[in-house]
Design a protein around this motif. Structure first.
Motif, PDB file in Angstrom:
ATOM      1  N   LYS A 160       0.833  -1.208   0.000  1.00 54.79           N
ATOM      2  CA  LYS A 160       0.000   0.000   0.000  1.00 54.79           C
ATOM      3  C   LYS A 160       0.870   1.261   0.000  1.00 54.79           C
ATOM      4  N   ASP A 164       1.657   4.259  -3.010  1.00 52.79           N
ATOM      5  CA  ASP A 164       1.645   5.715  -2.780  1.00 52.79           C
ATOM      6  C   ASP A 164       2.921   6.361  -3.301  1.00 52.79           C
ATOM      7  N   TYR A 190      -1.361  -7.777  -7.107  1.00 50.59           N
ATOM      8  CA  TYR A 190      -0.747  -6.469  -6.879  1.00 50.59           C
ATOM      9  C   TYR A 190      -0.133  -5.898  -8.139  1.00 50.59           C
ATOM     10  N   GLN A 193      -1.898  -3.380  -9.813  1.00 45.92           N
ATOM     11  CA  GLN A 193      -2.138  -2.132  -9.061  1.00 45.92           C
ATOM     12  C   GLN A 193      -0.903  -1.231  -9.011  1.00 45.92           C
TER      13      GLN A 193
END
Ligand code: C2E
Ligand code: CA
Ligand code: CA
Ligand code: CA
Length: 278
Positions: A160, A164, A190, A193
C-alpha cells in the motif's frame, strides 16, 4: 561425543567471528569509500530490438580500489543494505547518473532514460521524493530522463505504501521498472495495481531459454507484461540465439553482454558516439 560437541561449538563460533570481522571490514571500506569518493557509476546500454538503437542505460555501482581495480556490488551491497549505508551509496549513484546523463544530453549524444537501482531502504525513505527532486534540480535533469528499478521484495514489503510512493514518482514523469521480475515473491493481484512502466525479466529466465519450458516461461512473462501495457526488458542477454528468440516472443528491449558489458562513463560516451554514426 561431548568434546566433539564442544569442538563443533568452537568451530561455529569461529566462523561466526570471521563473518562478523569480514562484515566490519566491508562496512569500514564503504565508509572510507563514501568519504573519499571511491564509488563510480558504470552504464550498460538497453537496446531497442526493432531499431537497434540505444533507448536507455542502467546505472550500476562499482567500488574503485586504490590500485584502480573494480569491486562488483555483489560483494558490498548486502553489507550496505544491513548497515543502512546503501542509502548514502544510492544518493551518490543517483547524483552521478543524473549529471552524466545531463552531459550526454547536452552533447546531443542521448535523449533517453537512465535507470537507477533503488534498494528497499531507499525506497522506504519518507523524504525519497524530496531527495530526488533536489538531485534533478541540482543536475538540471528533466524528470522524464529518469527511471527507477525496484524489486518485487521492495514493493511487497508494504504494498500500500509502495503504491503511494510509486504514484508520487510517476506524477513527476519518472518511469518505474520492476526489476528481476519472477525471482521474488510476486503477486499478480498487486502487479496490476502497481503504477509500473516496465518489467525486467531476470537473467535466470534468459539462461533457461535453451529449453522449450524456459522459452514458454519467458513467453508467459512477456504476455503478462503486454496485457498490463508494460514494456519488457530482457536482462543478461549474451547470445544472438537468445536475441532472436526474444524477438520472436516480442520482447522489445534487450540488455546484456551481447551488446555491451557495463562501461565506465567515458567508455559509454564513446559507445554513444559510435552508435550515432550512420
Ligand atoms: P541487477 O539490477 O539485476 O543488474 C544486472 C546485473 O547483471 C549487473 O551486475 C550486470 O553487470 C549483470 N549483467 C548484465 N548483462 C549481463 C550478461 O549478459 N551476462 C552476465 N553474466 N551478467 C550480466 P552488477 O553490475 O554486478 O550488479 C549486481 C547487482 O547489484 C544488480 O543486479 C543490483 O541488484 C545491484 N546493484 C548494482 N548497482 C546498484 C546500485 O546503484 N544500487 C543498488 N541498490 N543496487 C545496485
Ligand atoms: Ca537492476
Ligand atoms: Ca535486474
Ligand atoms: Ca538480475
Amino acid at each position: 561425543a561431548k568434546s566433539a560437541g564442544a569442538n563443533r561449538y568452537l568451530f561455529f563460533n569461529d566462523t561466526m567471528n570471521k563473518q562478523a570481522v569480514k562484515r566490519l571490514q566491508v562496512e569500514n571500506l564503504i565508509r572510507h569509500g563514501l568519504k573519499e569518493d571511491l564509488f563510480a557509476v558504470f552504464y550498460q546500454p538497453k537496446m531497442d530490438l526493432l531499431s537497434g538503437k540505444v533507448v536507455g542505460m542502467e546505472a550500476l555501482v562499482r567500488f574503485i580500489t586504490p590500485k584502480g581495480g573494480l569491486v562488483s556490488p555483489a560483494s558490498f551491497i548486502p553489507v550496505a543494505e544491513e548497515t543502512g549505508q546503501i542509502v548514502d551509496i544510492g544518493t551518490v549513484v543517483l547524483r552521478k547518473a543524473c549529471s552524466d546523463v545531463r552531459r550526454w544530453i547536452d552533447q546531443g549524444l542521448f535523449h533517453g532514460r537512465v535507470a537507477v537501482n533503488l534498494s528497499a531502504k531507499q525506497f522506504m525513505l519518507p523524504f525519497l521524493c524530496d531527495q530526488i527532486d533536489d538531485i534533478l534540480q541540482q543536475t538540471q535533469l528533466a524528470s522524464y530522463h529518469l527511471e527507477l528499478e525496484i524489486t518485487e521484495g521492495t514493493v511487497m514489503e508494504s504494498p500500500k505504501l509502495a503504491i503511494d510512493t510509486m504514484k508520487k514518482l510517476r506524477a513527476r514523469g519518472i518511469h518505474l521498472a520492476m526489476d528481476d521480475f519472477g525471482t521474488g515473491y510476486s503477486s499478480l493481484a498487486y502487479l496490476k495495481q502497481f503504477p509500473l512502466n516496465t518489467l525486467k525479466i531476470d537473467k535466470a529466465f534468459i539462461d533457461d531459454m535453451n529449453s522449450a519450458r524456459g522459452r514458454n516461461m519467458v513467453d508467459t512473462i512477456v504476455t503478462i507484461a503486454h496485457n498490463l501495457s508494460l514494456s519488457v526488458v530482457a536482462e543478461g542477454v549474451e547470445t544472438l540465439e537468445q536475441l532472436e528468440q526474444l524477438r520472436k516472443l516480442r520482447c522489445e528491449i534487450i540488455q546484456g553482454f551481447y551488446y555491451s558489458k557495463p562501461l565506465s562513463a567515458d567508455d559509454f560516451a564513446a559507445f554513444l558516439h559510435e552508435q550515432k554514426k550512420p
